[in-house]
Motif scaffolding. Structure first.
Motif, PDB file in Angstrom:
ATOM      1  N   SER A 130       0.836  -1.185   0.000  1.00 26.65           N
ATOM      2  CA  SER A 130       0.000   0.000   0.000  1.00 26.65           C
ATOM      3  C   SER A 130       0.880   1.246   0.000  1.00 26.65           C
ATOM      4  CB  SER A 130      -0.922   0.001   1.222  1.00 26.65           C
ATOM      5  OG  SER A 130      -1.821  -1.084   1.173  1.00 26.65           O
ATOM      6  N   ALA A 210     -16.489  -2.367   4.993  1.00 27.33           N
ATOM      7  CA  ALA A 210     -15.063  -2.707   5.031  1.00 27.33           C
ATOM      8  C   ALA A 210     -14.658  -3.011   6.467  1.00 27.33           C
ATOM      9  CB  ALA A 210     -14.214  -1.547   4.501  1.00 27.33           C
ATOM     10  N   ASN A 215      -6.694   2.660   6.196  1.00 26.99           N
ATOM     11  CA  ASN A 215      -6.353   2.575   4.776  1.00 26.99           C
ATOM     12  C   ASN A 215      -7.489   2.054   3.907  1.00 26.99           C
ATOM     13  OD1 ASN A 215      -6.150  -0.099   5.587  1.00 26.99           O
ATOM     14  ND2 ASN A 215      -3.911  -0.166   5.411  1.00 26.99           N
ATOM     15  N   LYS A 216      -8.645   1.805   4.496  1.00 23.55           N
ATOM     16  CA  LYS A 216      -9.852   1.561   3.709  1.00 23.55           C
ATOM     17  C   LYS A 216     -10.575   2.868   3.361  1.00 23.55           C
ATOM     18  CE  LYS A 216      -9.964  -3.020   3.515  1.00 23.55           C
ATOM     19  NZ  LYS A 216     -10.019  -3.789   2.246  1.00 23.55           N
ATOM     20  N   LEU A 285     -16.279   3.150  -1.610  1.00 20.47           N
ATOM     21  CA  LEU A 285     -15.074   2.496  -1.109  1.00 20.47           C
ATOM     22  C   LEU A 285     -13.850   3.339  -1.487  1.00 20.47           C
ATOM     23  CD1 LEU A 285     -13.994   0.017   0.419  1.00 20.47           C
ATOM     24  CD2 LEU A 285     -13.619  -1.072  -1.799  1.00 20.47           C
ATOM     25  N   THR A 287     -10.809   3.367  -0.661  1.00 21.88           N
ATOM     26  CA  THR A 287      -9.652   2.670  -0.097  1.00 21.88           C
ATOM     27  C   THR A 287      -8.324   3.154  -0.667  1.00 21.88           C
ATOM     28  OG1 THR A 287      -8.674   0.466   0.207  1.00 21.88           O
ATOM     29  CG2 THR A 287      -9.895   0.843  -1.829  1.00 21.88           C
ATOM     30  N   TYR A 289      -5.815   1.002   0.550  1.00 15.64           N
ATOM     31  CA  TYR A 289      -5.222  -0.314   0.802  1.00 15.64           C
ATOM     32  C   TYR A 289      -4.990  -0.988  -0.553  1.00 15.64           C
ATOM     33  CZ  TYR A 289      -4.909  -5.053   2.839  1.00 15.64           C
ATOM     34  OH  TYR A 289      -4.502  -6.297   3.221  1.00 15.64           O
ATOM     35  N   GLU A 291      -5.774  -3.324  -2.789  1.00 18.29           N
ATOM     36  CA  GLU A 291      -6.828  -4.302  -3.029  1.00 18.29           C
ATOM     37  C   GLU A 291      -6.492  -5.198  -4.224  1.00 18.29           C
ATOM     38  OE1 GLU A 291      -9.380  -4.330  -0.985  1.00 18.29           O
ATOM     39  OE2 GLU A 291      -9.429  -2.312  -0.111  1.00 18.29           O
TER      40      GLU A 291
END
Length: 400
Positions: A130, A210, A215-216, A285, A287, A289, A291
């Motif tokens: 990330s 989530a 980090n989301k 979302l 995010t 992160y 994914e």
């Protein structure tokens, strides 16, 4: 390919969380059993509900201790030793592992036992890859990359959910040039379980589902919600998901403060998210992160919900700008609020984009065809059945 079934094999599927075997891989496991294979599922914890549901699918279950978020070398070596012992006892012909620790240690264990074809499923590169984190994150990324390189040496194949992860893994030397790689459309989605539902009447209801991690994009979501509610207090912002034992976790005290401020409605956690998607207008979302291809986006799309997501790996593969949703820059609450405002200003927009989302879910992300594509790649199933088309994930699409 011909329609002949592959010879029956003994298969071990290794996961980092027992519930994920039902929530993300339940249909795949059932499809493997239906094809005549002997399937053993492995995860760290004992979960009576999961074991019962797996047994109903004809799948055996074995708990093997693993500390999912720990960096302890001792516990990781114990996990490796347990997997080696299990593989020697079970003598599987094929091992499929997904998420970071199962891939690394099942891959290493498979190299220590003869006769195993090992496949890794990268569902996302996670925390180590990330954005941000400084020198500590850089060092962790280097270690993880080396572990992947050793684990995937001699593997039979790698499955990825998006093109960004494939490129990143090559960039960091995690995979060799000769390793077969297949991109599939995430975990797929059961479009029957997540049935299309009309967008509720009234002011928009935004929903984020989530794990409660920074980090989301939770902080950005709350800030964007705060901006909207100063002008449109009738708009609702919901949050659904579990707390997590992770340094990036949002605390219960922070959630309570946001609720007291009147910004969000925290809905707790659940194993049945479908009713919450049906009760919302738009899924969000934001995010940052790393994914793979978020299952929550597919669930929202199948329900007929427009999606606002960050322009980040995985998210950008599923969201076509202006067609089934909008993409916003990572960690940009102002841009997120602007995208949300579009749904406030145009009450019909959620329905139009949601209808497109449902159509895309049916055509590209149906779990039956995703599983067929995956099983074909690992040599366990003929090609996709008539009436469905396996569509590899493409780069970001722009629909005008």
């Amino acid at each position: 390919m011909t329609g002949r079934a592959a010879p029956a094999q003994k298969i071990v599927v290794v996961a980092s969380l027992a519930w994920s075997l039902i929530n993300f891989r339940g249909q795949l496991l059932a499809d493997l059993v239906a094809a005549g294979h002997d399937v053993l599922a492995v995860a760290p914890e004992h979960d009576a509900d999961v074991e019962h549901q797996l047994a109903a699918r004809g799948v055996r279950y074995q708990a093997v201790a693993m500390r999912r978020a720990s960096l302890s070398i001792g516990s990781d070596l114990a996990f490796l030793a347990s997997l080696v012992a299990l593989f020697r006892r079970e003598r599987p012909t094929l091992v499929l592992a997904y998420t970071q620790k199962p891939i690394v240690y099942a891959g290493l264990a498979a190299r220590m036992v003869d006769g195993i074809r090992f496949f890794a499923m990268c569902t996302g590169l996670g925390h180590a890859f990330s954005a941000g984190g400084g020198m500590r994150r850089t060092a962790l990324r280097w270690i993880v990359a080396r572990l992947y390189r050793h684990a995937l040496h001699g593997a039979a194949g790698l499955i990825v959910f998006n093109s960004d992860d494939h490129a990143e893994m090559r960039h960091h030397g995690m995979i060799g040039d000769g390793l077969p790689v297949e991109r599939v459309s995430g975990s797929g989605i059961d479009t029957g379980r997540f049935a299309a539902a009309a967008v509720p009447a009234g002011p928009p209801v935004f929903l984020l589902v989530a794990r409660l991690l920074r980090n989301k994009g939770l902080v950005e979501y709350v800030e964007a919600a705060r901006r909207i509610k100063t002008v449109h207090p009738e708009v609702r912002f919901q949050l659904l998901g579990p707390f997590d034992k992770n340094p990036a976790s949002i605390s219960p005290r922070e959630i309570e403060a946001w609720e007291d401020e009147g910004i969000i409605e925290y809905l707790g956690e659940t194993r049945d998210v479908a009713p919450f998607f049906a009760a919302a207008s738009v899924f969000v979302l934001p995010t940052w992160y790393r994914e793979g291809l978020p299952r929550t986006i597919l669930e929202a799309m199948a329900t007929g919900r427009a999606v606002i997501a960050s322009d980040a790996p995985g998210c950008r593969d599923a969201v076509s700008e202006g067609f089934n949703g909008f993409l916003v820059p990572v960690r940009n609450a102002a841009a997120l609020a602007t995208a949300m405002q579009r749904f406030v200003d145009d009450p019909a927009l959620a329905g139009r984009l949601g209808g497109n989302a449902r159509s895309l879910a049916e055509k590209q992300y149906d779990v039956r065809c995703v599983n067929r594509q995956l099983m074909t790649f690992i040599g366990l199933q003929p090609a996709c059945p008539a009436g469905l088309v396996a569509v590899p994930i493409t780069a970001r699409r722009s629909v005008r």
